[in-house]
Design an enzyme around this catalytic site. Structure first.
Site, PDB file in Angstrom:
ATOM      1  CB  SER A   1      -1.026  -0.205   1.240  1.00  0.00           C
ATOM      2  OG  SER A   1      -1.818  -1.003   1.281  1.00  0.00           O
ATOM      3  CB  THR A   2       2.628   2.942   2.272  1.00  0.00           C
ATOM      4  OG1 THR A   2       3.098   2.385   3.146  1.00  0.00           O
ATOM      5  CG2 THR A   2       1.270   3.504   2.540  1.00  0.00           C
TER       6      THR A   2
END
Length: 740
Positions: free
Chosen positions: A20-21
């Site tokens: 996600s990041t």
């Protein structure tokens, strides 16, 4: 549970990898390794090494939407083209956390006979039971994202409500050792921030603050969001505007000042943007949370001023004070419909005001229009009358505040020089610490040092230029004189150095609004048309005035009566060209402020019925008339002397003449007696000026005075080498000490 068949094994196996990041790609390495290890599972299921395709383009991308995820889009495209036999991921949330994206992938996999595998098993979306399980997993993945967001957001709000949430602070504010917000310990940063607030208070416009900072070469501090370090850059509008609207500089802790909005563009893409919310919609606001640079009242005034400076809609009124000649721009309101009146300019540049919003919006007629010159004079007269009692105090206060403002402004340049010298010293220490033989590094540090030394010289020059602007300090005698004499506010308002924007700022500081209503009650004589003017002062008080308006066809500007009277007197003796020259020498202007020309004089005579100058007939000989009044060149021609001699005779009193007005040509009176006094030879006993003065025992000037008063007879010789005055000074004339 489905099993891969020959048709599946002939196609490729796709491994979808996502985090996600970017931080997760660095910290959560175990999860990333497990996703890459899915390639071994594909080989266990029967796919060859060359058939395994790893899709890892979406590392650091959120799965909340397919927008911006190139890897997922390419995967869906390959599935639709029938290239994929199986899609493997660690869990369904890796593929998509949005049901619309998830079910689109399921439909394509069902149509192309593509399998989906995760850590729990192998599924065929074309089978009902497998499709049901995959649908439940997608729903749970989307719900999990909602729960995660809710927990994080509620935790942030709870901490923000106590004022303990650690936010990214703007330049000028820092966290201390106890994690409390405090003013920056860097004096240069603090002075730069205060300089922005001081200049906005003086100039009233964020864009003008940017212009002034750039003109002085001042740079503003910026905080890098990623590193938190302070950098210095040239002033621009976003930087200045960001300082003025940030509540942290007023000591306010604010959270939730903006909102994320989504919309669909014509291409079907989802567009997101941050929208700034009004104060009453902020999630958290805690005044007095930490020390600030300005008060909350000053912050509110700055926000209101910025809102008033916003560009008005097309054809509207308001906005910041601009350089136009319409002094009441943004203040004038129509007394009929209540709308703000718009500014219009004639071809000559003269301002006017009209209420035309109803015409633009509904096609209705224009409410009213009024000229600017007469309205400006009326409002300005009332403004100066209201400020008259405060002129003395304002002048003394302005003089006393000038030195304090100068010191505050100078402090910014002193801190900038100190910062430049520190950075130059650090660059010099770095340059001295390297080995002289290491030219690869030495050349780079030498270039950096040269740039820092250039910045020091620039800062020194800027400081010297500001120090040269030190205002003059008044002595006690000068202050006492100002207290007695006061300040001519009208002269200051009308001075050429005062710009239109400064005049508007002065008017806005005292007047909140001006309402005008034109009364169309013109009588047969056309003199009853008036305009009702209501001035609303800052503070709520109001003043009602009545301003006469010239009827249609009447001139608003007329030539002064003394100029008309002078033209009437000059027209008896001079033509239009000479009259225009005389009026120009006296610095007289037309009603429109232009210098007089021949055409202006002719039009003025024609309008007021002043007869044109008629020169005397040329066939009249000098001997045919006893006395004439002629110009100096004509007098010289008739008497046979030069014009310089005629001027000297006028100065000495030998001849009489008159000048109708300063700048007009002299007129000399020539009669038979004067002609008799101008001879080719002198009678016996008539002496030159010096001999006559010696004979009478007086000075030469005394002799001339006696000639001017008629006490001595004198003639002028026009021929021979001894031309000049001859005076009858015999023994019978009284000397200096003789009594008559």
């Amino acid at each position: 549970m489905a099993e891969p068949g020959p048709a599946h094994l002939r196609r490729d196996a796709y491994i979808y990898v996502r985090q996600s990041t970017l931080a997760q790609t660095v910290r959560n390495t175990e999860s990333l390794a497990r996703q890459y290890d899915l390639a071994s599972r594909a080989r266990e299921l029967g796919w060859a090494e060359h058939q395994v395709v790893v899709v890892d383009d979406d590392l650091g991308r959120s799965g909340a939407s397919a927008h911006g995820r190139k890897g997922f889009s390419d995967l869906v495209a390959d599935v639709g083209l029938g290239k994929a036999g199986i899609v493997l991921s660690l869990e369904c949330s890796r593929l998509a956390r949005n049901n619309s994206d998830w079910y689109q992938l399921l439909d394509l996999c069902a149509l192309t006979d593509t399998l989906i595998a995760d850590a729990d098993g192998l599924y065929h979306p074309g089978l009902f039971n497998d499709r049901l399980v995959l649908g439940l997993k997608g729903t749970m993945s989307e719900a999990e994202l909602h729960l995660l967001r809710s927990r994080l957001n509620e935790g942030l709000r709870a901490k923000a409500a106590r004022g303990e949430l650690r936010l990214v602070l703007p330049a000028g504010l820092d966290y201390d050792d106890d994690d409390h917000v405090a003013l920056s310990p860097d004096e240069a940063v603090r002075e730069a921030v205060m300089c922005v607030f001081r200049r906005f208070d003086q100039l009233g416009s964020a864009r003008q603050v940017v212009v002034s900072l750039r003109a002085d070469g001042l740079r503003l501090p910026r905080r890098d969001i990623r590193t938190g370090k302070i950098t210095w850059a040239q002033a621009n509008y976003p930087a200045v505007h960001g300082i003025l609207i940030h509540p942290g500089y007023a000591g306010v802790f604010a959270y939730g000042r903006s909102k994320l909005e989504k919309r669909m563009d014509p291409g079907g893409n989802v567009i997101t943007r941050q929208r700034r919310l009004p104060r009453d919609q902020w999630a958290v606001m805690i005044p007095g949370h930490h020390p600030g640079y300005i008060s909350l009242e000053t912050y509110d005034a700055n926000i209101a001023r910025l809102a008033a400076n916003s560009p008005p809609p097309a054809g509207g009124a308001g906005g910041a004070a601009r350089q136009g000649a319409a002094w009441l721009q943004g203040l004038l309101r129509c007394g009929r419909c209540g709308r703000l009146m718009q500014v219009a300019y004639h071809s000559s540049g003269r301002p006017a005001y009209r209420c035309g919003r109803a015409n633009q919006m509904y096609g209705a007629t224009t409410c009213q229009r009024v000229g600017g010159r007469r309205l400006h004079e009326t409002v300005l007269a009332e403004l100066l009358a209201a400020l008259a009692p405060a002129c003395l105090a304002a002048t003394i206060q302005a003089m006393s505040d000038t030195e304090a403002q100068f010191r505050q402004n100078l402090a910014v340049f002193e801190r900038a020089l100190e910062r430049a010298r520190f950075e130059a010293g650090r660059a010099l220490r770095q340059y001295d610490n390297i080995e002289p033989e290491n030219r690869l590094v030495a050349r780079t540090l030498e270039a950096v040092l040269e740039d820092k030394l250039t910045a020091v010289r620039t800062a020194e020059n800027q400081l010297a230029a500001q120090q040269a602007r030190r205002p003059v300090t008044l002595t006690e005698e000068e202050t006492a004189w100002i207290t007695t004499a006061g300040a001519d506010l009208r002269a200051i308002f009308g001075a050429p150095a005062t710009t239109h924007a400064q005049r508007k700022e002065l008017i806005r500081a005292v007047i909140a609004e001006v309402t005008v209503t034109v009364q169309d009650n013109t009588g047969q004589d056309g003199t009853a048309r008036t305009c009702q003017v209501q001035i609303t002062w800052q503070g709520g008080a109001s003043t009602a005035l009545q301003m006469p308006i010239p009827a249609s066809g009447h001139h608003g500007r007329v030539t002064s009566e003394d100029t008309l009277d002078l033209v009437r007197r000059l027209a008896r003796r001079y033509d239009d060209t000479a009259i225009a020259q005389i009026l120009g020498q006296q610095n007289r202007r037309t009603a429109t402020g232009l210098p007089f020309r021949k055409t202006h004089v002719r039009a003025l005579r024609a309008y007021h019925g002043i007869p044109e100058y008629q020169p005397p007939p040329e066939n009249v000989t000098p001997g045919c008339q006893d006395a004439t009044v002629v110009s100096i060149p004509e007098a010289g021609r008739q008497l046979g002397v030069s014009t310089a001699t005629i001027y000297r005779w006028l100065r000495d009193g030998f001849v009489t003449g008159e000048q109708l007005t300063p700048g007009a040509p002299w007129q000399v009176r020539i009669d038979q007696q004067l002609r008799d006094r101008v001879r080719p030879q002198a009678p016996d006993g008539w002496l030159p000026l010096s001999q006559a003065a010696a004979r009478l025992g007086v000075a030469r000037q005394t002799v001339l005075n006696k000639v001017q008063r008629g006490e001595l007879n004198a003639i002028y010789l026009t021929r021979g080498r001894r031309k000049g005055l001859r005076i009858q000074a015999g023994h019978g004339h009284a000397g200096l000490f003789d009594t008559p």
